[in-house]
Design a protein around this motif. Structure first.
Motif, mmCIF file in Angstrom:
data_model
loop_
_atom_site.group_PDB
_atom_site.id
_atom_site.type_symbol
_atom_site.label_atom_id
_atom_site.label_comp_id
_atom_site.label_asym_id
_atom_site.label_seq_id
_atom_site.Cartn_x
_atom_site.Cartn_y
_atom_site.Cartn_z
ATOM 1 N N PHE A 1 0.818 -1.216 0.000
ATOM 2 C CA PHE A 1 0.000 0.000 0.000
ATOM 3 C C PHE A 1 0.853 1.269 0.000
ATOM 4 O O PHE A 1 0.628 2.186 0.786
ATOM 5 N N GLY A 2 1.851 1.274 -0.866
ATOM 6 C CA GLY A 2 2.672 2.477 -0.972
ATOM 7 C C GLY A 2 3.924 2.442 -0.113
ATOM 8 O O GLY A 2 4.849 3.226 -0.327
ATOM 9 N N TYR A 3 3.973 1.561 0.862
ATOM 10 C CA TYR A 3 5.174 1.446 1.683
ATOM 11 C C TYR A 3 6.157 0.497 0.986
ATOM 12 O O TYR A 3 5.742 -0.470 0.357
ATOM 13 N N ALA A 4 7.442 0.762 1.153
ATOM 14 C CA ALA A 4 8.498 -0.146 0.696
ATOM 15 C C ALA A 4 8.428 -0.426 -0.798
ATOM 16 O O ALA A 4 8.694 -1.527 -1.244
ATOM 17 N N SER A 5 8.069 0.576 -1.594
ATOM 18 C CA SER A 5 7.879 0.278 -3.007
ATOM 19 C C SER A 5 9.216 0.139 -3.727
ATOM 20 O O SER A 5 10.218 0.735 -3.345
ATOM 21 N N GLY A 6 9.205 -0.683 -4.747
ATOM 22 C CA GLY A 6 10.418 -0.937 -5.522
ATOM 23 C C GLY A 6 10.303 -2.266 -6.234
ATOM 24 O O GLY A 6 9.211 -2.824 -6.344
ATOM 25 N N THR A 7 11.433 -2.761 -6.718
ATOM 26 C CA THR A 7 11.445 -4.073 -7.353
ATOM 27 C C THR A 7 11.837 -5.110 -6.311
ATOM 28 O O THR A 7 12.867 -4.978 -5.667
ATOM 29 N N ALA A 8 10.982 -6.091 -6.113
ATOM 30 C CA ALA A 8 11.300 -7.151 -5.160
ATOM 31 C C ALA A 8 12.050 -8.249 -5.894
ATOM 32 O O ALA A 8 11.789 -8.518 -7.072
ATOM 33 N N ARG A 9 12.977 -8.898 -5.206
ATOM 34 C CA ARG A 9 13.645 -10.081 -5.749
ATOM 35 C C ARG A 9 14.126 -10.919 -4.584
ATOM 36 O O ARG A 9 14.381 -10.408 -3.494
ATOM 37 N N GLY A 10 14.233 -12.195 -4.835
ATOM 38 C CA GLY A 10 14.732 -13.068 -3.796
ATOM 39 C C GLY A 10 16.243 -12.991 -3.714
ATOM 40 O O GLY A 10 16.898 -12.343 -4.531
ATOM 41 N N MET A 11 16.806 -13.666 -2.720
ATOM 42 C CA MET A 11 18.255 -13.663 -2.559
ATOM 43 C C MET A 11 18.940 -14.359 -3.722
ATOM 44 O O MET A 11 20.031 -14.001 -4.107
ATOM 45 N N ALA A 12 18.311 -15.394 -4.260
ATOM 46 C CA ALA A 12 18.893 -16.157 -5.369
ATOM 47 C C ALA A 12 17.848 -16.202 -6.487
ATOM 48 O O ALA A 12 17.167 -17.205 -6.679
ATOM 49 N N PRO A 13 17.721 -15.106 -7.245
ATOM 50 C CA PRO A 13 16.600 -15.004 -8.197
ATOM 51 C C PRO A 13 16.651 -16.010 -9.346
ATOM 52 O O PRO A 13 15.655 -16.153 -10.059
ATOM 53 N N ARG A 14 17.753 -16.712 -9.521
ATOM 54 C CA ARG A 14 17.800 -17.717 -10.583
ATOM 55 C C ARG A 14 17.774 -19.150 -10.031
ATOM 56 O O ARG A 14 17.937 -20.109 -10.775
#
Ligand SMILES: *[C@@H]1O[C@H](CO)[C@@H](O)[C@H](O)[C@H]1NC(C)=O
Ligand SMILES: *[C@@H]1O[C@H](CO)[C@@H](O)[C@H](O)[C@H]1NC(C)=O
Ligand SMILES: *[C@@H]1O[C@H](CO)[C@@H](O)[C@H](O)[C@H]1NC(C)=O
Ligand SMILES: *[C@@H]1O[C@H](CO)[C@@H](O)[C@H](O)[C@H]1NC(C)=O
Ligand SMILES: *[C@@H]1O[C@H](CO)[C@@H](O)[C@H](O)[C@H]1NC(C)=O
Length: 767
Positions: free
Chosen positions: A242-255
């Motif tokens: 809801f507007g907090y912490a916006s950005g691109t999320a990714r895991g620690m090991a995205p592959r």
């Protein structure tokens, strides 16, 4: 308030599956039975049987109570699972006389009761921090070709985090699959989500009348979607709460690839199901297992914890296992999942804060912690100070104002009153700083502030004839200091059933982590209306653990041949001790004093350094058995772990572990006695995983009242993978006056490239 795991929205689902039908018809005959996990000696199987499964079924049918033996299908229905790779044995629903009869069967070793487990997420978001998921760490690889098995509440496959864009093909060695069930089949899997299975025979045996709302790997809770995306989520743009912490999320090991094993259900979680999941994950060929759940502290006894036994089997097969320390802090001895073959994870905050802002009519701004999801009002409203907000009727008259309440006894009553009077907005002034954290998910615009800010508001109201205020929310601040800190809820060591190995091992981000969520599981309530989101901010050691699983995947990609112990060592010896103000990491629950290794293990996880640790402390399965022998486990108990008889010819409490803990707890010594010194010795062997020859020198940080000695002081390696040994001695009083003293031993190479640090704890605490 935020209610976790509620699933009132599941009316759309048709849940009368066949499994449920069979079980409910069984419930009559099983009324008086319990479910048990039976450990068997697999080598005792008579030749007549073609498989362990058929042997166990035959054994079960021979011990049935006469009243039940009549029904031909009973044997099958009493039997829950056969285990071959995690433990040797099976689980079954048995009456007490059947259990007694089973004990006399050939090959029987021991039993454990089927116990309930819980996931390690705090239910309200009590604790603040930040998500590291949005790309704070960079590493030279992304976990390619590594398979992370997650045992949890299932997965929401449509989440952007589980898109397989950019993913390599499924490794040919993979034997897992995607099981079909309610709203789930193999077409929901892809090159990211390569396996998805579900287990609830144990749950149903323990609750025969239950109907299961989503009988498939699909996640209606959100927790498993969250942990999976933290470990190995693909890049998900436009993530926010809801507007907090916006950005691109990714895991620690995205592959890295993900395999989900669903064992946590709305109505409970049982060890028999978790065992079945781990058994299958071993067979399927996962490289890493991430467990964000566990038994209660009281049940967490190594030999009685089938998860400890099962993960030992996993580690024997080269699988790296990480598990959450639990959320029962901040007292000592609250850590669970502390078996020495796992990496045990504590939870900390990160450098991000979520706030609302109250702007007074005179321009003064008061910033408070908040996760309130609305923009609310940009116009000013009258502010009225009521002191204690005790009368709902009075509050109802003030609906178009911002009410200001002050805590004298209990702020939660006042919050409830304001909520039921449906006031527009409120300011709660309280002497308890932690309250602002507790109520950050208020269901209407509210500010929880301390006495100091509270006085500013009260003075402003008293000094003005027309006091006004304006609320704004959704402010995210990055770079807050100090961070990380260990949070109060994170369980603390030592680990009761194996205190000679220092636990927890490592601190990882656990507080208010943003990650993907099941969009049909409400994340919060506004004026009692549920709100939904594809992302959620959660806190707990549950969230810290998959960070470590992801980092382990990065290490595994870089060093495919490293043992689980070597990966663990790399993570422990490269941890960061300092926070972002370059002072020691602090403990929120202890007046922000420096945290000890019993709170944070070696320190905060440092992914980039962990890829190139210089030296590792390796350990083989036999070393853990030697430890169990030294703990005076009986041969029967050892047999449960060892899968063969073992005579304990060699015993040692001194596991080749990258940390040290010594107990100076002689109760006999009294203060008027002459101080008697004792020496505790540890022997360790390190393997040079750097390139070519290296020379390391020991560096010890002082420990008040304890003399730390290392012999030799220098370790010379002529080539890679060479091993060298040393001895560490701690000399101190028989009975230490201080509870916990800590320091460290670092091996530093001559070029200053590597610093291989191990925490040292000397303690007088007893359970
Ligand atoms: C026990 O050993 C047998 C034979 O080596 C093996 O097939 C089985 O998978 C092992 N079980 C466990 C739990 O390690
Ligand atoms: C899986 O389910 C989807 C949606 O219900 C359906 O379109 C698809 O054909 C199914 N795939 C398989 C392999 O059964
Ligand atoms: C809140 O305000 C911001 C900035 O004006 C806007 O981008 C956002 O969409 C609004 N959010 C809601 C939930 O209305
Ligand atoms: C606030 O709490 C502290 C510590 O518990 C106490 O000493 C102090 O008197 C309290 N102040 C007020 C105004 O209640
Ligand atoms: C194991 O038993 C021996 C002999 O009784 C005893 O000296 C030792 O302290 C015990 N070890 C542990 C870890 O309890």
């Amino acid at each position: 308030m935020f209610r976790e795991g509620q699933s009132s929205t599941m009316g759309i689902l048709n849940v009368m599956s066949t499994i449920l039908f069979i079980v409910s018809s069984l419930s009559l005959s099983l009324a008086k039975s319990g479910t048990y996990i039976i450990h068997m000696d697999s080598s005792a199987m008579p030749k007549a049987f073609s498989s362990h499964h058929s042997w166990y079924l035959s054994m079960l049918s021979s011990i049935l109570d006469p009243s039940e033996a009549a029904a031909a299908s009973t044997t099958i229905s009493k039997h829950l699972y056969t285990y071959t790779d995690s433990i040797n044995g099976f689980s079954a629903s048995l009456t007490s006389s059947e259990l007694e009869a089973l004990k006399n069967s050939f090959g029987y070793i021991s039993f454990t009761r089927d116990l309930p487990l819980t996931v390690h997420t705090t239910h309200t978001s009590q604790f603040l921090g930040l998500s590291s998921v949005s790309g704070a760490w960079t590493a030279p690889n992304n976990g390619e070709d590594v398979i992370i098995g997650i045992v949890d509440t299932g997965i929401w496959p449509e989440s952007e985090s589980f898109s397989d864009e950019g993913m390599n093909k499924v490794p040919p060695r993979w034997k897992g699959k995607c099981e079909s069930g309610t709203e789930f089949n193999s077409s929901f899997c892809n090159k990211k989500l390569i396996g998805a299975r579900f287990y609830n025979k144990g749950l149903l045996a323990n609750n025969p009348k239950l109907t299961i709302p989503m009988n498939s790997p699909r996640d209606i809770n959100g927790h498993g979607t969250h942990t999976s995306s933290i470990a190995a989520g693909n890049y998900a743009e436009g993530a926010s709460y809801f507007g907090y912490a916006s950005g691109t999320a990714r895991g620690m090991a995205p592959r890295a690839h993900i395999a989900m094993y669903k064992v946590v259900w709305r109505d409970g979680t049982y060890t028999s199901d978790v065992l079945a999941a781990i058994d299958q994950a071993i067979k399927d060929g996962v490289d890493i297992l991430s467990l964000s759940l566990g038994l209660s502290v009281d049940d967490n006894i190594l030999e009685g914890d089938p998860i400890a036994v099962a993960t030992f089997a996993a580690v024997k097969k080269g699988i790296f296992v990480t598990a959450s320390a639990g959320n029962d802090g901040p007292l000592y001895w609250t850590s669970i999942n502390g078996a020495p073959w796992m990496l045990t994870v504590a939870a900390g905050s990160i450098d991000r804060e979520f706030d609302g802002i109250l702007t007074l009519g005179n321009g003064v701004q008061i910033i408070f912690k908040s996760l309130y999801p609305g923009n609310y009002s940009l116009i000013q409203m009258p502010l009225v100070y009521i002191d204690e907000c005790l009368s709902v009727d009075e509050l109802k008259q003030l609906r178009n104002k911002i009410i200001v309440c002050k805590d004298h006894l209990s702020i939660s009553n006042q919050l409830e009153n304001a909520e039921s009077a449906r006031v527009s907005a409120a300011v709660f002034i309280s002497n308890y700083s932690s309250l602002s954290e507790l109520y950050t998910r208020s269901s209407f615009p509210a500010a929880f502030i301390g006495l100091h800010d509270g006085q500013t508001v009260i003075d402003y109201i008293k000094q003005n004839t027309n006091p006004r205020g304006r609320f704004r929310f959704q402010k995210t601040t990055i770079g807050t200091k100090p961070a990380p800190r260990v949070d109060a809820y994170s369980s603390r060591g030592p680990f009761l059933s194996c205190p000679n190995v220092l636990k927890p091992d490592i601190l990882a981000p656990g507080s208010l982590v943003l990650a993907s969520w099941s969009p049909i599981s409400e994340v919060t309530f506004v004026r009692s209306h549920p709100l939904f989101s594809n992302f959620n901010l959660l806190s707990g050691t549950s969230m810290a653990t998959p960070h470590v699983a992801g980092v382990a995947a990065l290490i595994k990609t870089a060093h495919p041949d490293w043992s689980p112990a070597a990966i663990r060592s790399a993570i422990i010896t490269t941890a960061k001790l300092l926070d972002n103000t370059l002072s020691p990491i602090k403990d929120v629950s202890n007046y922000n004093f420096p945290a000890s290794p019993l709170d944070i293990g070696a320190g905060h996880i440092n992914p980039t350094k962990a890829l190139d640790p210089g030296l590792v402390y390796d350990a083989a399965p036999e070393d853990y058995i030697k430890l169990l022998c030294a703990m005076n486990y009986t041969s029967k108990q050892i047999r449960v772990f060892a899968n063969s008889s073992h005579n304990c010819l060699s015993r040692s409490l001194d596991l080749n572990y990258p940390s040290f803990i010594a107990f100076f707890t002689d109760e006999q010594s009294t203060s008027n006695q002459k101080v008697v010194k004792v020496v505790k010795e540890f022997r360790r062997t390190v393997t040079n995983v750097g390139k070519g020859g290296m020379a390391y020198t020991a560096m010890v940080t002082g420990m008040d009242g304890i003399k730390v000695m290392v012999e030799p002081q220098k370790l010379i390696f002529k080539q890679s993978y060479e091993k060298q040994s040393y001895k560490l001695s701690l000399e101190g009083p028989k009975s230490l006056k201080t509870e916990v003293i800590f320091g460290s031993l670092s091996w530093v190479d001559d070029d200053g490239k590597y610093m291989v640090r191990s925490p040292i704890v000397a303690t007088s605490i007893t359970p």
